[in-house]
Design an enzyme around this catalytic site. Structure first.
Site, PDB file in Angstrom:
ATOM      1  N   SER A   1      39.026  59.035  46.953  1.00 43.63           N
ATOM      2  CA  SER A   1      39.077  59.897  45.770  1.00 43.63           C
ATOM      3  C   SER A   1      37.914  59.674  44.814  1.00 43.63           C
ATOM      4  O   SER A   1      37.529  60.595  44.106  1.00 43.63           O
ATOM      5  CB  SER A   1      40.408  59.712  45.051  1.00 43.63           C
ATOM      6  OG  SER A   1      40.612  58.357  44.710  1.00 43.63           O
TER       7      SER A   1
ATOM      8  N   LYS B   1      46.092  69.325  44.269  1.00 42.45           N
ATOM      9  CA  LYS B   1      44.633  69.402  44.278  1.00 42.45           C
ATOM     10  C   LYS B   1      44.213  70.751  44.864  1.00 42.45           C
ATOM     11  O   LYS B   1      44.382  71.759  44.188  1.00 42.45           O
ATOM     12  CB  LYS B   1      44.063  68.168  44.940  1.00 42.45           C
ATOM     13  CG  LYS B   1      44.232  67.027  43.922  1.00 42.45           C
ATOM     14  CD  LYS B   1      44.104  65.658  44.364  1.00 42.45           C
ATOM     15  CE  LYS B   1      44.456  64.757  43.170  1.00 42.45           C
ATOM     16  NZ  LYS B   1      44.700  63.382  43.543  1.00 42.45           N
TER      17      LYS B   1
ATOM     18  N   HIS C   1      42.717  64.615  49.027  1.00 46.11           N
ATOM     19  CA  HIS C   1      41.475  65.373  48.822  1.00 46.11           C
ATOM     20  C   HIS C   1      40.964  66.039  50.098  1.00 46.11           C
ATOM     21  O   HIS C   1      39.836  66.502  50.132  1.00 46.11           O
ATOM     22  CB  HIS C   1      40.392  64.458  48.237  1.00 46.11           C
ATOM     23  CG  HIS C   1      40.757  63.930  46.893  1.00 46.11           C
ATOM     24  ND1 HIS C   1      40.580  64.656  45.737  1.00 46.11           N
ATOM     25  CD2 HIS C   1      41.334  62.757  46.520  1.00 46.11           C
ATOM     26  CE1 HIS C   1      41.010  63.942  44.710  1.00 46.11           C
ATOM     27  NE2 HIS C   1      41.476  62.790  45.159  1.00 46.11           N
TER      28      HIS C   1
HETATM   29  C1  PLP Z   1      45.606  62.438  43.085  1.00 45.52           C
HETATM   30  C2  PLP Z   1      45.912  61.508  44.188  1.00 45.52           C
HETATM   31  C3  PLP Z   1      47.222  61.126  44.449  1.00 45.52           C
HETATM   32  C4  PLP Z   1      48.364  61.493  43.537  1.00 45.52           C
HETATM   33  O1  PLP Z   1      48.781  62.791  43.723  1.00 45.52           O
HETATM   34  P1  PLP Z   1      49.554  63.521  42.539  1.00 45.52           P
HETATM   35  O2  PLP Z   1      50.190  64.688  43.217  1.00 45.52           O
HETATM   36  O3  PLP Z   1      48.537  63.887  41.529  1.00 45.52           O
HETATM   37  O4  PLP Z   1      50.563  62.544  42.015  1.00 45.52           O
HETATM   38  C5  PLP Z   1      47.464  60.348  45.558  1.00 45.52           C
HETATM   39  N1  PLP Z   1      46.460  59.936  46.335  1.00 45.52           N
HETATM   40  C6  PLP Z   1      45.186  60.259  46.114  1.00 45.52           C
HETATM   41  C7  PLP Z   1      44.120  59.778  47.036  1.00 45.52           C
HETATM   42  C8  PLP Z   1      44.866  61.058  45.009  1.00 45.52           C
HETATM   43  O5  PLP Z   1      43.595  61.352  44.764  1.00 45.52           O
END
Ligand code: PLP
Length: 386
Positions: A182, A240, A210
């Site tokens: 991330s 995302k 991602h």
């Molecule tokens: C954003 C993210 C999460 C968390 O997901 P949410 O739905 O925002 O709680 C988990 N893992 C990674 C790698 C992320 O970037």
């Protein structure tokens, strides 16, 4: 004795001292990549809504129709009365996209990871985890009370050595990693990790927050390495590229049924609102039916790295590492003055000494803006850093 407020104020002062104090800044997203902050319109290069689907007319229409028909909240945990029929439809779509037998949707990605891992491994077991894995993989791992052995980032030989030494003392072993990192934007070596898991009778889990929607033809990181990689536990988020909210695990039917019974964050937390589920289904329609649109963020990221002479982007995330928190903040301010919104990322989100600008690319950013951003970064930030 210190009062509660004295305690909090002292903690905040210590953060301020290290340039690590954070503040919430009111931000309005006004369509496409435009963002309004402190009264100015900026082009955002720090949003994870890679395909701008949170504002897509079909996605909005699906959410509005579902609100009108079903109301706003879901009323209870999915195991009580919160399991709207739309969940089965969404889970079927996600399982189809990932090529898995079943899928289980959670309230968020964070809730998914903190529910999945403790439902699979316990105090007797072993977790071998990439050191740069997302905070919520770490949280889930710690909640399980299993032995956690971190391996150096993307270093399969190190993970192999850890398993060779420790695997036999534990009934079960889980290898966990982000599929797309991330804060670095690089991909995990999933083909090699999958072979490693098979060699050591371990279970491989990837966090594809991602990856879904933007790489591997929209199917995510397990599909971005040539032949699809054998991953029994595909976790990800709907918040995302899908542009809505929620988390999921794509896995076998048995594993998903185990989650519905034992994942505490599913059993004891309210189900997602039906409108969010409906919106996610509409967003998946766009991802599956418009591959050229879904490929846009990665194309833009590649144009940016080419223009700056950086290693070619593997995902829509591109870091420019600056070192100190101060440097990262100064650089972000400079970009804001130039009309770009880019978040400075500091410890503890990234390791000490690797504070950075993290650029994310999304479908609606104009190509000319990407080019101008690259010029500003080259001339005003990278030139000063070298
Ligand atoms: C954003 C993210 C999460 C968390 O997901 P949410 O739905 O925002 O709680 C988990 N893992 C990674 C790698 C992320 O970037």
């Amino acid at each position: 004795m210190q009062s509660l407020d004295e305690f909090a104020t002292g903690k905040l002062a210590a953060l301020e001292e290290q340039t690590l104090r954070r503040r919430l800044v009111e931000t309005l997203r006004t369509g496409g990549a435009a963002t309004v902050r402190r009264g100015r319109t900026l082009i955002s290069f720090c949003c994870n809504d890679y395909l701008n689907l949170s504002q897509h007319p079909a996605v909005i229409a699906a959410a509005v129709a579902a609100v009108r028909e079903h109301g706003v909240g879901s009323g209870a945990s999915r195991l009580i009365t919160g399991n709207h029929p739309l969940f089965a439809k969404l889970e079927g779509r996600l399982a189809g996209l990932k090529g898995s037998e079943d899928c289980c949707v959670f309230g968020s990605g964070y809730l998914a990871n903190t529910g999945i891992i403790p439902a699979l491994v316990g105090p007797e077991d072993l977790i071998v985890l990439d050191e740069l894995s997302h905070a919520c993989l770490w949280s889930g791992a710690r909640l399980s009370r299993a032995t956690i052995l971190p391996f150096r980032h993307n270093d399969v030989a190190h993970a192999r050595a850890l398993l060779a030494e420790h695997r036999r003392r534990h009934p079960h072993a889980l290898i966990a990693t982000d599929g797309v990192f991330s804060m670095d934007g690089d991909l995990a070596p999933l083909p090699a990790l999958s072979r490693l898991a098979q060699d050591h009778n371990a279970w491989l889990m990837t966090d594809d927050a991602h990856g879904l929607g933007v790489i591997g033809g929209g199917r995510g990181s397990a599909f971005a390495h040539g032949a699809p990689v054998e991953v029994p536990l595909h976790m990800g988020t709907l918040s995302k590229a899908v542009g809505t909210y929620g988390g999921y695990l794509c896995a076998s039917h048995a594993v998903c049924e185990l989650m519905r019974n034992r994942a505490r964050t599913l059993v004891y937390s309210t189900g997602l609102p039906p409108a969010i589920v409906a919106a996610a289904i509409a967003a998946l329609d766009v991802i599956e039916n418009e591959p050229a649109y879904a490929a846009r963020p990665l194309h833009k990221a590649k144009a940016f790295t080419r223009s700056l002479g950086l290693p070619e982007a593997e995902s829509p995330i591109v870091p420019v590492i600056l070192g100190s928190a101060e440097r990262a903040i100064t650089a972000a301010r400079l970009l804001e003055e130039e009309g770009f919104l880019v978040a400075p990322i500091r410890p503890p989100t990234v390791p000490e000494g690797t504070a950075r600008l993290r650029f994310t690319f999304s479908a609606e950013q104009p190509d000319a803006a990407v080019e101008r951003l690259a010029n500003v970064v080259r001339d005003n930030i990278m030139a000063a850093a070298s």
